[in-house]
Write a protein that holds these residues in place. Structure first.
Motif, PDB file in Angstrom:
ATOM      1  N   UNK A   1     -26.852  18.178  89.081  1.00 52.11           N
ATOM      2  CA  UNK A   1     -28.141  17.856  88.449  1.00 52.11           C
ATOM      3  C   UNK A   1     -28.856  19.077  87.891  1.00 52.11           C
ATOM      4  N   UNK A   2     -28.346  20.273  88.147  1.00 46.60           N
ATOM      5  CA  UNK A   2     -28.932  21.469  87.535  1.00 46.60           C
ATOM      6  C   UNK A   2     -28.534  21.613  86.074  1.00 46.60           C
ATOM      7  N   UNK A   3     -27.366  21.070  85.719  1.00 46.85           N
ATOM      8  CA  UNK A   3     -26.833  21.285  84.375  1.00 46.85           C
ATOM      9  C   UNK A   3     -26.584  20.007  83.591  1.00 46.85           C
ATOM     10  N   UNK A   4     -26.543  18.864  84.271  1.00 48.66           N
ATOM     11  CA  UNK A   4     -26.095  17.633  83.620  1.00 48.66           C
ATOM     12  C   UNK A   4     -27.167  16.551  83.648  1.00 48.66           C
ATOM     13  N   UNK A   5     -27.066  15.641  82.685  1.00 50.16           N
ATOM     14  CA  UNK A   5     -27.916  14.458  82.636  1.00 50.16           C
ATOM     15  C   UNK A   5     -27.234  13.413  81.773  1.00 50.16           C
ATOM     16  N   UNK A   6     -27.881  12.299  81.544  1.00 51.72           N
ATOM     17  CA  UNK A   6     -27.299  11.241  80.719  1.00 51.72           C
ATOM     18  C   UNK A   6     -26.902  11.791  79.355  1.00 51.72           C
ATOM     19  N   UNK A   7     -25.665  11.536  78.954  1.00 51.07           N
ATOM     20  CA  UNK A   7     -25.167  11.992  77.658  1.00 51.07           C
ATOM     21  C   UNK A   7     -24.491  13.348  77.689  1.00 51.07           C
ATOM     22  N   UNK A   8     -24.556  14.052  78.813  1.00 47.23           N
ATOM     23  CA  UNK A   8     -23.896  15.363  78.907  1.00 47.23           C
ATOM     24  C   UNK A   8     -22.392  15.216  78.777  1.00 47.23           C
ATOM     25  N   UNK A   9     -21.770  16.127  78.050  1.00 46.35           N
ATOM     26  CA  UNK A   9     -20.313  16.191  77.979  1.00 46.35           C
ATOM     27  C   UNK A   9     -19.883  17.612  78.339  1.00 46.35           C
ATOM     28  N   UNK A  10     -18.778  17.729  79.034  1.00 48.31           N
ATOM     29  CA  UNK A  10     -18.267  19.022  79.443  1.00 48.31           C
ATOM     30  C   UNK A  10     -16.770  18.882  79.712  1.00 48.31           C
ATOM     31  N   UNK A  11     -16.106  19.986  80.019  1.00 43.34           N
ATOM     32  CA  UNK A  11     -14.654  19.940  80.200  1.00 43.34           C
ATOM     33  C   UNK A  11     -14.247  20.464  81.572  1.00 43.34           C
ATOM     34  N   UNK A  12     -13.072  20.023  81.980  1.00 46.97           N
ATOM     35  CA  UNK A  12     -12.451  20.455  83.238  1.00 46.97           C
ATOM     36  C   UNK A  12     -11.004  20.781  82.911  1.00 46.97           C
ATOM     37  N   UNK A  13     -10.624  22.030  83.084  1.00 47.14           N
ATOM     38  CA  UNK A  13      -9.256  22.470  82.820  1.00 47.14           C
ATOM     39  C   UNK A  13      -8.530  22.628  84.139  1.00 47.14           C
TER      40      UNK A  13
ATOM     41  N   UNK B   1     -21.170  12.108  81.049  1.00 48.00           N
ATOM     42  CA  UNK B   1     -22.101  11.409  81.934  1.00 48.00           C
ATOM     43  C   UNK B   1     -22.633  10.208  81.167  1.00 48.00           C
ATOM     44  N   UNK B   2     -22.115   9.040  81.503  1.00 44.73           N
ATOM     45  CA  UNK B   2     -22.470   7.829  80.769  1.00 44.73           C
ATOM     46  C   UNK B   2     -23.829   7.271  81.178  1.00 44.73           C
ATOM     47  N   UNK B   3     -24.179   7.496  82.433  1.00 43.31           N
ATOM     48  CA  UNK B   3     -25.409   6.880  82.946  1.00 43.31           C
ATOM     49  C   UNK B   3     -25.860   7.639  84.192  1.00 43.31           C
ATOM     50  N   UNK B   4     -27.170   7.684  84.387  1.00 43.62           N
ATOM     51  CA  UNK B   4     -27.743   8.170  85.641  1.00 43.62           C
ATOM     52  C   UNK B   4     -28.571   7.014  86.197  1.00 43.62           C
ATOM     53  N   UNK B   5     -28.299   6.625  87.428  1.00 39.70           N
ATOM     54  CA  UNK B   5     -29.041   5.501  87.992  1.00 39.70           C
ATOM     55  C   UNK B   5     -29.358   5.750  89.460  1.00 39.70           C
ATOM     56  N   UNK B   6     -30.267   4.958  89.963  1.00 36.10           N
ATOM     57  CA  UNK B   6     -30.637   5.051  91.370  1.00 36.10           C
ATOM     58  C   UNK B   6     -29.674   4.212  92.195  1.00 36.10           C
ATOM     59  N   UNK B   7     -29.153   4.782  93.288  1.00 38.55           N
ATOM     60  CA  UNK B   7     -28.300   3.995  94.174  1.00 38.55           C
ATOM     61  C   UNK B   7     -29.117   2.938  94.887  1.00 38.55           C
TER      62      UNK B   7
ATOM     63  N   UNK C   1     -11.906  15.734  79.429  1.00 32.69           N
ATOM     64  CA  UNK C   1     -13.243  15.647  78.842  1.00 32.69           C
ATOM     65  C   UNK C   1     -14.069  14.713  79.711  1.00 32.69           C
ATOM     66  N   UNK C   2     -15.218  15.194  80.194  1.00 27.03           N
ATOM     67  CA  UNK C   2     -16.074  14.407  81.065  1.00 27.03           C
ATOM     68  C   UNK C   2     -17.376  14.082  80.354  1.00 27.03           C
TER      69      UNK C   2
ATOM     70  N   UNK D   1     -21.112  23.805  78.234  1.00 30.55           N
ATOM     71  CA  UNK D   1     -21.614  24.672  77.180  1.00 30.55           C
ATOM     72  C   UNK D   1     -20.857  25.989  77.220  1.00 30.55           C
ATOM     73  N   UNK D   2     -21.585  27.089  77.320  1.00 34.68           N
ATOM     74  CA  UNK D   2     -20.960  28.408  77.406  1.00 34.68           C
ATOM     75  C   UNK D   2     -20.718  28.845  78.850  1.00 34.68           C
ATOM     76  N   UNK D   3     -21.159  28.020  79.811  1.00 34.19           N
ATOM     77  CA  UNK D   3     -21.052  28.399  81.222  1.00 34.19           C
ATOM     78  C   UNK D   3     -19.710  27.998  81.816  1.00 34.19           C
ATOM     79  N   UNK D   4     -19.018  28.958  82.392  1.00 33.53           N
ATOM     80  CA  UNK D   4     -17.786  28.700  83.128  1.00 33.53           C
ATOM     81  C   UNK D   4     -18.127  28.549  84.603  1.00 33.53           C
ATOM     82  N   UNK D   5     -17.582  27.510  85.230  1.00 36.34           N
ATOM     83  CA  UNK D   5     -17.856  27.218  86.639  1.00 36.34           C
ATOM     84  C   UNK D   5     -16.526  26.965  87.342  1.00 36.34           C
ATOM     85  N   UNK D   6     -16.326  27.612  88.467  1.00 38.43           N
ATOM     86  CA  UNK D   6     -15.080  27.420  89.200  1.00 38.43           C
ATOM     87  C   UNK D   6     -15.013  28.343  90.392  1.00 38.43           C
TER      88      UNK D   6
END
Length: 201
Positions: free
Chosen positions: A89-101, A114-120, A111-112, A62-67
């Motif tokens: 898990x603080x910022x992402x869940x199933x369907x989340x999209x974000x970027x890595x430069x 999150x396709x699925x969240x599942x239990x190991x 472009x990343x 979103x608008x948050x820069x992380x690095x």
């Protein structure tokens, strides 16, 4: 799929990584614990893609820069969150999209999703899990000049494979470089080695 673990929960993110504007698409699919930090995700991306971690990087959710905060590049109105302190898990869940430069000069944008969240399952037990689940095509050579320059390189490779300029570029990239090849076993081994040796927490 190669996996590695340490103590904690076994809830997993399935994440697809796409190198933006690559044609044919260069992509990877990784599995990573939802409680992993963005710092850990950075190292897993580097190993999965085949980069050398030789340049600066930044996540944008979103608008948050992380690095890794850097006064030279940071926007004082939107400070960069320290990646080792932010859990996925603080910022992402199933369907989340974000970027890595990666590499602020060549600007390799990923472009990343999150396709699925599942239990190991029980075979993984508890701990930090990371692995490579799939992918296609080789990572561009480091310092190739960005995606535009790399696409030009691929065009020369295809249309003038024995030309002098193509030969020079192939020598620079490494004589064993094959843009169509993705070595999944090597990527998995790199992730395993990195986590078992404690290079990331």
């Amino acid at each position: 799929m190669a996996t590695t673990r340490r103590k904690t929960s076994a809830r997993l993110f399935i994440v697809k990584i796409e190198l933006v504007d690559s044609k044919p698409l260069i992509w990877r699919r990784i599995v990573i614990s939802d409680h992993a930090s963005f710092a850990t995700l950075h190292h897993v991306i580097q190993a999965a893609m085949g980069w050398h971690d030789a340049h600066l990087h930044e996540f944008r959710v979103g608008e948050q820069s992380i690095g890794v905060p850097d006064p030279e590049y940071d926007n004082p109105d939107r400070p960069t969150a320290i990646e080792k302190n932010v859990r996925l898990n603080r910022l992402l869940g199933t369907g989340s999209t974000f970027t890595y430069l990666y590499d602020f000069g060549d600007s390799w944008e990923h472009r990343l999703s999150v396709e699925q969240v599942r239990q190991g399952d029980d075979r993984y037990g508890e701990g930090l899990i990371a692995g490579i689940a799939g992918g296609e095509r080789a990572c561009p050579p480091e310092d190739a000049g960005g995606i535009g320059a790399y696409q030009e390189f691929l065009e020369r490779w295809e249309h003038d494979p024995y030309g002098k300029e193509t030969e020079d570029l192939r020598t620079w990239a490494g004589l064993d470089f094959d843009p169509a090849r993705f070595d999944r076993a090597a990527a998995g081994a790199a992730i395993d080695r990195m986590l078992w040796n404690g290079w990331v927490k």
